[in-house]
Design a protein around this motif. Structure first.
Motif, short mmCIF file in Angstrom:
data_model
loop_
_atom_site.label_atom_id
_atom_site.label_comp_id
_atom_site.label_asym_id
_atom_site.label_seq_id
_atom_site.Cartn_x
_atom_site.Cartn_y
_atom_site.Cartn_z
N LEU A 24 0.83 -1.20 0.00
CA LEU A 24 0.00 0.00 0.00
C LEU A 24 0.87 1.25 0.00
O LEU A 24 0.60 2.20 -0.75
CB LEU A 24 -0.94 -0.01 1.21
N ASN A 25 1.91 1.26 0.81
CA ASN A 25 2.83 2.41 0.84
C ASN A 25 3.50 2.59 -0.52
O ASN A 25 3.62 3.72 -1.01
CB ASN A 25 3.89 2.22 1.92
N GLU A 26 3.93 1.50 -1.13
CA GLU A 26 4.57 1.58 -2.45
C GLU A 26 3.59 2.13 -3.49
O GLU A 26 3.95 3.00 -4.29
CB GLU A 26 5.04 0.20 -2.90
N ASP A 29 3.06 5.82 -2.93
CA ASP A 29 4.24 6.59 -3.37
C ASP A 29 4.32 6.67 -4.89
O ASP A 29 4.59 7.74 -5.45
CB ASP A 29 5.52 5.96 -2.83
N LYS A 30 4.07 5.56 -5.58
CA LYS A 30 4.17 5.53 -7.05
C LYS A 30 3.10 6.35 -7.73
O LYS A 30 3.32 6.95 -8.78
CB LYS A 30 4.09 4.09 -7.56
N THR A 31 1.89 6.36 -7.15
CA THR A 31 0.76 7.02 -7.80
C THR A 31 0.48 8.42 -7.26
O THR A 31 -0.34 9.14 -7.83
CB THR A 31 -0.52 6.18 -7.63
N ASP A 32 1.13 8.78 -6.15
CA ASP A 32 0.84 10.05 -5.46
C ASP A 32 -0.61 10.14 -5.02
O ASP A 32 -1.17 11.24 -4.90
CB ASP A 32 1.21 11.26 -6.32
N ILE A 33 -1.24 8.99 -4.79
CA ILE A 33 -2.61 8.95 -4.27
C ILE A 33 -2.51 8.68 -2.77
O ILE A 33 -1.88 7.70 -2.37
CB ILE A 33 -3.45 7.85 -4.95
N PRO A 34 -3.11 9.53 -1.94
CA PRO A 34 -3.04 9.30 -0.50
C PRO A 34 -3.67 7.96 -0.12
O PRO A 34 -4.61 7.48 -0.77
CB PRO A 34 -3.86 10.45 0.10
N LEU A 38 -6.96 5.58 -1.43
CA LEU A 38 -6.84 4.18 -1.84
C LEU A 38 -7.76 3.29 -1.01
O LEU A 38 -8.38 2.36 -1.54
CB LEU A 38 -5.38 3.70 -1.73
N PHE A 39 -7.89 3.59 0.29
CA PHE A 39 -8.83 2.86 1.13
C PHE A 39 -10.26 3.08 0.66
O PHE A 39 -11.06 2.14 0.64
CB PHE A 39 -8.71 3.27 2.60
N ASP A 40 -10.60 4.31 0.27
CA ASP A 40 -11.94 4.58 -0.27
C ASP A 40 -12.22 3.68 -1.47
O ASP A 40 -13.30 3.08 -1.59
CB ASP A 40 -12.08 6.04 -0.72
N GLN A 41 -11.25 3.60 -2.38
CA GLN A 41 -11.41 2.76 -3.57
C GLN A 41 -11.56 1.29 -3.20
O GLN A 41 -12.41 0.58 -3.75
CB GLN A 41 -10.23 2.94 -4.52
N ALA A 42 -10.75 0.83 -2.25
CA ALA A 42 -10.79 -0.58 -1.84
C ALA A 42 -12.14 -0.93 -1.20
O ALA A 42 -12.73 -1.96 -1.52
CB ALA A 42 -9.65 -0.88 -0.88
N VAL A 43 -12.63 -0.07 -0.33
CA VAL A 43 -13.91 -0.33 0.33
C VAL A 43 -15.05 -0.28 -0.69
O VAL A 43 -15.97 -1.10 -0.65
CB VAL A 43 -14.14 0.66 1.49
#
Length: 56
Positions: A24-26, A29-34, A38-43
């Protein structure tokens, strides 16, 4: 310590497997998405998987 008042978000605490946290950290960092976004998208994907109606 001063707490920030959240208007459109809810703070929560949880744990995550170490390997998932590293990935998740990687990704963040790669996408510059907080990570919170990313948690919003996953849920959202999980809710859709289990056929829950959600509002955006």
């Amino acid at each position: 310590m001063m707490r920030v008042k959240l208007i459109n978000r809810t703070a929560f605490a949880s744990t995550l497997r170490n390997d998932l946290n590293e990935k998740l950290n990687e990704l963040s960092d790669k996408t510059d998405i907080p990570k919170s976004k990313l948690f919003d998208q996953a849920v959202t994907l999980l809710l859709n998987k289990y056929n829950e109606k959600i509002m955006k």
